[in-house]
Design a protein around this motif. Sequence first.
Motif, mmCIF file in Angstrom:
data_model
loop_
_atom_site.group_PDB
_atom_site.id
_atom_site.type_symbol
_atom_site.label_atom_id
_atom_site.label_comp_id
_atom_site.label_asym_id
_atom_site.label_seq_id
_atom_site.Cartn_x
_atom_site.Cartn_y
_atom_site.Cartn_z
ATOM 1 N N UNK A 82 0.747 -1.351 0.090
ATOM 2 C CA UNK A 82 0.049 -0.034 0.110
ATOM 3 C C UNK A 82 0.926 1.337 -0.088
ATOM 4 N N UNK A 83 1.647 1.326 0.645
ATOM 5 C CA UNK A 83 2.703 2.621 0.869
ATOM 6 C C UNK A 83 3.443 2.677 -0.320
ATOM 7 N N UNK A 84 4.173 1.664 -0.962
ATOM 8 C CA UNK A 84 4.809 1.542 -2.055
ATOM 9 C C UNK A 84 4.136 1.941 -3.502
ATOM 10 N N UNK A 85 2.710 1.605 -3.267
ATOM 11 C CA UNK A 85 1.769 1.654 -4.691
ATOM 12 C C UNK A 85 1.163 3.041 -4.455
ATOM 13 N N UNK A 86 0.871 3.634 -3.500
ATOM 14 C CA UNK A 86 -0.073 4.814 -3.791
ATOM 15 C C UNK A 86 -0.235 5.762 -2.354
ATOM 16 N N UNK A 87 -0.307 5.092 -1.191
ATOM 17 C CA UNK A 87 -0.345 5.933 0.000
ATOM 18 C C UNK A 87 0.930 6.714 0.387
ATOM 19 N N UNK A 88 1.856 6.193 0.280
ATOM 20 C CA UNK A 88 3.075 6.726 0.849
ATOM 21 C C UNK A 88 3.372 6.145 2.139
ATOM 22 N N UNK A 89 4.768 6.362 2.655
ATOM 23 C CA UNK A 89 4.954 5.697 4.030
ATOM 24 C C UNK A 89 4.395 6.663 5.212
ATOM 25 N N UNK A 90 4.198 7.874 5.082
ATOM 26 C CA UNK A 90 3.526 8.513 6.268
ATOM 27 C C UNK A 90 2.246 8.280 6.546
ATOM 28 N N UNK A 91 1.514 8.306 5.359
ATOM 29 C CA UNK A 91 -0.226 8.003 5.826
ATOM 30 C C UNK A 91 -0.316 6.396 6.066
ATOM 31 N N UNK A 92 0.680 5.650 5.608
ATOM 32 C CA UNK A 92 0.548 4.256 6.010
ATOM 33 C C UNK A 92 0.793 3.976 7.468
ATOM 34 N N UNK A 93 1.944 4.696 7.673
ATOM 35 C CA UNK A 93 2.237 4.781 9.319
ATOM 36 C C UNK A 93 1.131 5.380 10.391
ATOM 37 N N UNK A 94 0.556 6.512 9.898
ATOM 38 C CA UNK A 94 -0.508 6.977 10.434
ATOM 39 C C UNK A 94 -1.509 6.093 10.591
ATOM 40 N N UNK A 95 -2.195 5.556 9.459
ATOM 41 C CA UNK A 95 -3.248 4.696 9.570
ATOM 42 C C UNK A 95 -3.025 3.431 10.421
ATOM 43 N N UNK A 96 -1.915 2.773 10.318
ATOM 44 C CA UNK A 96 -1.664 1.676 11.124
ATOM 45 C C UNK A 96 -1.531 2.013 12.495
ATOM 46 N N UNK A 97 -1.014 3.198 12.848
ATOM 47 C CA UNK A 97 -1.079 3.408 14.349
ATOM 48 C C UNK A 97 -2.402 3.674 14.793
ATOM 49 N N UNK A 98 -3.486 4.082 13.976
ATOM 50 C CA UNK A 98 -4.713 4.385 14.511
ATOM 51 C C UNK A 98 -5.351 2.626 14.671
ATOM 52 N N UNK A 99 -5.175 1.975 13.726
ATOM 53 C CA UNK A 99 -5.752 0.721 14.055
ATOM 54 C C UNK A 99 -5.231 0.070 15.335
ATOM 55 N N UNK A 100 -3.863 0.254 15.363
ATOM 56 C CA UNK A 100 -3.204 -0.445 16.635
ATOM 57 C C UNK A 100 -3.843 -0.013 17.622
ATOM 58 N N UNK A 101 -3.867 1.448 17.756
ATOM 59 C CA UNK A 101 -4.643 2.150 19.092
ATOM 60 C C UNK A 101 -6.057 1.588 19.290
ATOM 61 N N UNK A 102 -6.780 1.150 18.188
ATOM 62 C CA UNK A 102 -8.310 0.684 18.602
ATOM 63 C C UNK A 102 -8.133 -0.971 19.045
ATOM 64 N N UNK A 103 -7.107 -1.740 18.671
ATOM 65 C CA UNK A 103 -6.847 -2.920 19.293
ATOM 66 C C UNK A 103 -6.782 -2.885 20.448
ATOM 67 N N UNK A 104 -5.653 -1.954 21.197
ATOM 68 C CA UNK A 104 -5.046 -1.662 22.488
ATOM 69 C C UNK A 104 -6.452 -1.439 23.141
ATOM 70 N N UNK A 105 -7.158 -0.379 22.916
ATOM 71 C CA UNK A 105 -8.286 0.065 23.574
ATOM 72 C C UNK A 105 -9.356 -1.209 23.799
ATOM 73 N N UNK A 106 -9.674 -1.928 22.605
ATOM 74 C CA UNK A 106 -10.550 -3.128 22.922
ATOM 75 C C UNK A 106 -10.151 -4.256 23.829
ATOM 76 N N UNK A 107 -8.751 -4.280 23.850
ATOM 77 C CA UNK A 107 -8.172 -5.476 24.815
ATOM 78 C C UNK A 107 -8.150 -4.758 26.263
ATOM 79 N N UNK A 108 -7.716 -3.607 26.394
ATOM 80 C CA UNK A 108 -7.997 -3.068 27.811
ATOM 81 C C UNK A 108 -9.326 -2.998 28.236
#
Length: 580
Positions: free
Chosen positions: A75-101
């Motif tokens: 996704x990063x190399x094709x169209x999104x770029x590294x910045x936005x891929x990192x940002x989106x991944x961080x948000x998904x990770x945050x949601x998983x952590x909230x759910x587990x907590x």
Amino acid sequence: MAEGEKEKQRKQGGFKTMPFILANEVCDRFATTGFNANMITYLTQQMHMPLVEASNTLTNFGGTASLTPIIGALIADSFAGRFWTIAAGSIFYQLGMISLTLSVVIPSLHPSQCISHEICQKASGWQLFILYASLLFTAIGSGGIRPCVVPFGADQFGLNGTQPTAQKGWNFFNLYFFSMGLAVLLALTVVVYVQDNVGWGWGFGIPTIAMFFSVIAFIVGYPLYVKMKPGGSPLTRLTQVVVAAFKKKNVVPPDDWNMLYQDKELDADISVEGRLHHTNQLEFFDRAAIVTEGDMLPSGYPNPWRLSTVHRVEELKSIIRMLPIWAVGILLITSLSHNHTFAIQQAHIMDRHMSRHFQIPAATLSIFTVLGMLISLAIYDRFFVPLARRFTKRPSGITYFQRMGIGLCIAMLSNVSAALVERRRRNAMNLHGVSISVFWLVPQYAIHGLAETFMSVGHMEFCYDQSPESMRSTATALFWLAASIGNYLGTALVTIVHNYTKNSGDWLQDDLNKAKLDNYYWLVTALQVLNLGYYILCANYYTMKPLEVLDDDKDMKGSKIVGTKQEVELGSAKNGGNLV
């Protein structure tokens, strides 16, 4: 380029971006380590899972979390770029952590406490669903973060294979792993202590809060970052080369490779650092660059499914050449995948007292791995490299091939130590009723940290340096893909060993005093010996990636060929990985 645009570029990148990028990664690694370090304890004591099931659950989760980076990288190399891929991944990770907590805090989302040691309520299907969904969200988040952070950080320094020295890259990769080590060290001391002595709600809540701040820190630095333009789907380009080559499998290749198709303008966006030079390996794929009738479209551009440039052909070759070295990491992870979880269970039944009233948490023992890595990284960068440079005359002291080879040797010693200590622990308990000190486990942890300094850093630098520039996120994801496959194979290995030995003295039963865990450690040591032999063979026959740097006013004949940074040091494109 306009003067204003040049001035903007001069203000971007460099060390001023590191506080934002590393703050994100430090908080992220603090959070992920705080979640995972003691998870085996949570699954066995709070979710009431048997040891093998809990260990396999974590290994499968680790495999999934290391598999998703391939998708994130594409996704990063094709169209999104590294910045936005990192940002989106961080948000998904945050949601998983909230759910587990929340699953820990809300009573209905986890089993009730055991009535006695023998009577424990197992987790219901709904409770397991919440657990697995939370882990899945964090795995998806890892897919956006892991493959992009290292290339994104390296982009800020303009690291590429044409530099005359590897010193900048060497410092960056060491800085990255050193920063991550500090975050892990903090998590293994603070978070694990809170989980064991305060409660799982705060134990998971603190990493969740840290992850929130990591996302904020990363986004705030947006104006300062160098953001490389995505070069289009690398997977599509690789597929086009393969298809074009097979379509021309019967075409006779020219004697002179200069007759193969090249197009500087077409490759401009994916060869900023320079086009890849033709190599005489994997020559079947050169057919994709042979011009035949019907290859050109009416627009004057080539049909990419019939004709590829030499640069695009060499992109595919570079990836294929990397695979044998990359695969070394698979068996290494397979061998080590369960060692952490088993060691924590060992620690639980050993003497953990540091004083009359204080016991060290079992999962905190991992700090010795981190300390081993941090200390050895500092010694490596400040003392070993300058010393080695005197003898090898290479800016980096030794090549990353030699660095990985040393790491593989050291990793074996960690398992040897683990086997010897487990045999001593079991005999002391079964023969004398004595629990030996948990600090007998320190050598295997510390040796593993030393191995990480050599193997993991070298492997990551290899993936970054030898990959085509337009595929660096994808190639870095190979580092995590090796971990993914290794974790899944580790699950298979543990399952096979458990099933094969359960009728004749189960090696991996829940009661470690009756198990034969040392035999398992000896088995993985043998696998690592085979892996080292395979690596030495592959490294000695590896061919480095050569770059063709073109001046703007010159054509092909005015170009010069330079190697990647390791090639500059080795002075040869062939046998670049020679370990002798």
